[in-house]
Enzyme design. Structure first.
Site, PDB file in Angstrom:
ATOM      1  N   HIS A   1      -9.652 -71.435  67.304  1.00 23.03           N
ATOM      2  CA  HIS A   1     -11.120 -71.438  67.206  1.00 23.03           C
ATOM      3  C   HIS A   1     -11.562 -71.623  65.756  1.00 23.03           C
ATOM      4  CE1 HIS A   1     -15.228 -69.557  67.971  1.00 23.03           C
ATOM      5  NE2 HIS A   1     -15.063 -69.299  66.671  1.00 23.03           N
ATOM      6  N   GLU A   2     -10.972 -70.846  64.864  1.00 22.06           N
ATOM      7  CA  GLU A   2     -11.374 -70.916  63.465  1.00 22.06           C
ATOM      8  C   GLU A   2     -11.018 -72.252  62.836  1.00 22.06           C
ATOM      9  OE1 GLU A   2     -13.363 -68.932  62.065  1.00 22.06           O
ATOM     10  OE2 GLU A   2     -13.365 -67.603  63.790  1.00 22.06           O
TER      11      GLU A   2
ATOM     12  N   HIS B   1     -13.650 -74.797  63.406  1.00 21.44           N
ATOM     13  CA  HIS B   1     -14.764 -74.696  62.454  1.00 21.44           C
ATOM     14  C   HIS B   1     -14.445 -75.505  61.198  1.00 21.44           C
ATOM     15  CE1 HIS B   1     -17.445 -72.005  64.464  1.00 21.44           C
ATOM     16  NE2 HIS B   1     -16.605 -70.986  64.497  1.00 21.44           N
TER      17      HIS B   1
END
Length: 681
Positions: free
Chosen positions: A293-294, A297
């Site tokens: 997920h990170e 980003h």
């Protein structure tokens, strides 16, 4: 007496200064001679000519950098969820550092012109720079218990505990499992069009990136498409698994090409023990998914980067508002009125996917999160209606990287897509209609199995059928915000809380043994014949021999034969048509509705290209984005995500000590004269 060569050289210099000065002062033409777009082709030719002089002047490029104004993209995220360091080649004047060890405002680099690299389209390659994945090279990393370190995330000092120590075992876990999981996932779905070896970039600077102060060095180039610096120091919050951000943007198309990710040792250290990993599968999957997920980003899922997305239809940034906002008005069941701002992402493929997913042509786009802090709002999908998708702001063990997030990355124009048949399905809210997606949740528009229920704490399959959960509500001490009230009582709401707008649905709770994920093979069966594993899903069956008996959720192996769902009971397969009751040995199955069968994947109507977008230049010509790298393939630093540096002034000067340099633009006719002089000399 002057020789012929000296005379020609003198005349050339007079002409050079006169022509450049006149051009710089000219206001009679509608041409911006100071713009980088006008100057770039002349400068490129000029630099090449200078470098061809065997004993001539060595030109220098000076770029403007913002001083001490570096900011992390996701510096306030609630759930912020091996390669050697590239050698410093001495292109920068290291003596030009200030007292804090940072380079001064004007750092110089030697011009190093390389041949244009061969451009190909290929799966994206992530290079993880693990230089700072060490207590010896990163001062915020814990080396021993009792050590005092500063947490950059919160700018506080902490005392290192045993779980904060970066051990060799934890380093091995990160480098051998976590990072390869991230890179292999991206390689499987994303492509870029660019050089196989990233050209040498004129950037070597001690800078803040994600509130981490370290030297970012891409001056030697690197054999990848993205370099991600990796650290593992305390964050100070156990619920924060990791955080990441982009650090450098490509000057040609603004695609992030360097970033940073920090892994929280407190969260991951226990999993360095492989036995612990096997016996805590649910937590391990949650943490592993959080790292992915990170990293997304850092690849571009951030509202601060939306304005740089490239429209594939034009080759330019979108000329329509791709991030529309609305002011929703309504009334709660208690009678309280409310208005709340909502934000959406409406790029072409995201819009198509979300409308198809909910079966709602009225969707203005895919809704973005409007809860949480600055880094959570607008930089995640709305958790209330996307629930389990990887890019909501809340970590979960089952978090699919779906076509919705892949559509966002594709619509950025920076990436192509491949292997879409392997994208993980987005199931929450599938085909539930406009009212489900756009109106406040309640018993009328969320009246589906696994969603709203009249019985508190009743066990049921979760809406996505990934787990056995419960739908639970509670009475809070204070009244909830009006737009999050769904009962007549103002202080009653789901126990999933603010993250999901207090909406009610069946969910897994860590402190309830009666709720569990079907993939977790460590789970103890609560129903006869339950089977756990990667192919298992929750399905309802009747408690007794009658279809009038109570429905019981249980995990069972299932498969899709075409679009037909089959369920395995006692090692025998049974077809399970939508909404029908099927006798399977000693039990009666209650087959899921058509929209919850999970046998019809959500696809793009047109197969996306496996190429990055082509970016149009200022003359309207379409050129390959990665070829349009600017001067010597140069890139611009992402010092402040809200104030991206544009290389709008490039200065050619004989000295770096001058405080106020004249801006000299060298036109093509002068370049020709330079070439002539070189020939004579």
């Amino acid at each position: 007496m002057f020789s012929l060569k000296q005379l020609l050289l003198l005349l050339f210099n007079v002409y050079l200064l006169n022509s450049s000065f006149c051009r710089a002062l000219s206001n009679s033409q509608n041409i911006d001679y100071h713009s980088i777009d006008y100057a770039r082709p002349f400068l490129e030719e000029y630099i090449k000519t200078l470098n061809s002089l065997a004993n001539g002047y060595k030109g220098e490029i000076y770029t403007e950098f913002l001083e001490n104004n570096h900011k992390c993209i996701h510096d306030h995220i609630k759930h912020q969820h091996s390669n050697d360091l590239l050698n410093i080649n001495g292109q920068f004047d290291i003596s030009n550092k200030n007292k804090e060890g940072q380079f001064n405002k004007r750092d110089t680099m030697s011009v190093n012109v390389r041949k244009q690299p061969i451009v190909t389209t290929h799966p994206i390659r992530i290079m993880f720079n693990t230089t700072y994945l060490s207590p010896n090279t990163e001062k915020s990393t814990c080396k021993f218990v009792g050590q005092k370190v500063r947490i950059n995330f919160s700018n506080t000092m902490v005392t290192c505990r045993p779980q904060d120590i970066l051990t060799n075992e934890l380093i091995a876990l990160i480098t051998n499992i976590v990072l390869p999981f991230i890179s292999s996932t991206f390689e499987n779905f994303l492509t870029v069009t660019g050089p196989l070896y990233y050209p040498e970039q004129p950037f070597l600077q001690t800078a803040f990136c994600g509130r981490e102060l370290f030297t970012i060095d891409v001056s030697n180039g690197f054999n990848a498409d993205y370099m991600m610096y990796v650290t593992a120091h305390p964050i100070g919050v156990a619920s924060v698994n990791a955080y990441a951000t982009a650090c450098l943007l490509d000057q040609g198309n603004n695609r992030p090409y360097a970033g940073h990710i920090n892994i929280n040792p407190e969260v991951f250290s226990a999993f360095a023990n492989l036995q612990y990993q096997r016996t805590h599968q649910t937590k391990w999957q949650l943490f592993l998914r959080a790292s992915l997920h990170e990293a997304i980003h850092a690849l571009g899922f951030s509202d601060d980067l939306f304005k740089y997305f490239i429209d594939r239809r034009t080759g330019r940034t979108y000329n329509t508002n791709i991030n529309p906002m609305t002011l929703a008005r309504g009334a709660a069941p208690s009678g309280s009125s409310y208005k709340v701002q909502r934000s959406f992402l409406a790029t072409p493929n995201v819009l198509e996917i979300v409308r198809t997913h909910f079966d709602c042509d009225k969707m203005p786009g895919a809704e973005l999160e409007n809860n949480g802090g600055d880094g959570t709002r607008n930089s995640h999908w709305k958790a209330t209606i996307f629930n389990t998708e990887l890019m909501i702001g809340y970590g979960q063990a089952v978090a699919p990287l779906s076509n919705l997030t892949l559509a966002l990355l594709y619509d950025s124009g920076w990436y192509g897509l491949i292997n879409l048949d392997q994208a993980e399905p987005l199931r929450f809210g599938r085909a539930k209609g406009c009212s489900f997606a756009l109106d406040s949740c309640g018993p009328s528009n969320w009246n589906y199995p696994g969603y709203w229920t009249d019985i508190n704490n009743q066990r049921a399959c979760t809406p996505t059928r990934d787990a056995v959960g419960v739908a639970s509500w509670a009475t809070y001490q204070q009244a909830l915000p009006s737009h999050q009230q769904h009962w007549r009582e103002k202080n009653v709401g789901s126990q999933r809380g603010d993250t999901f707008d207090y909406c009610l649905f069946s969910s897994v709770y860590d402190n309830l043994d009666s709720t569990y994920y079907c993939f977790d093979t460590n789970t103890k069966p609560m129903s006869a014949g339950e089977v756990f594993g990667k192919d298992s899903a929750c399905i309802l069956h009747f408690e007794g021999q009658s279809s009038k008996d109570k429905l019981i959720p249980a995990c069972r192996v299932q498969r899709c034969i075409g679009t037909t769902l089959e369920v395995q009971v006692n090692e025998k397969w049974y077809k399970c048509p939508p909404g029908e009751k099927v006798r399977a040995g000693d039990i009666i199955l209650m087959c899921p509705d058509a929209t919850d069968q999970h046998c019809v994947p959500l696809r793009f109507s047109d197969t996306p290209s496996n190429h990055s977008a082509k970016k149009a230049d200022n003359r309207g010509l379409s050129i390959d984005t990665e070829i349009n790298l600017g001067i010597d393939g140069s890139f611009e630093p992402l010092n402040n995500i809200n104030n991206l540096i544009s290389l709008d002034k490039v200065l050619l000067t004989p000295s770096s000590s001058s405080a106020n340099r004249s801006q000299i633009i060298i036109p093509l006719d002068i370049i020709i004269l330079i070439s002539f002089m070189v020939f004579l000399l």
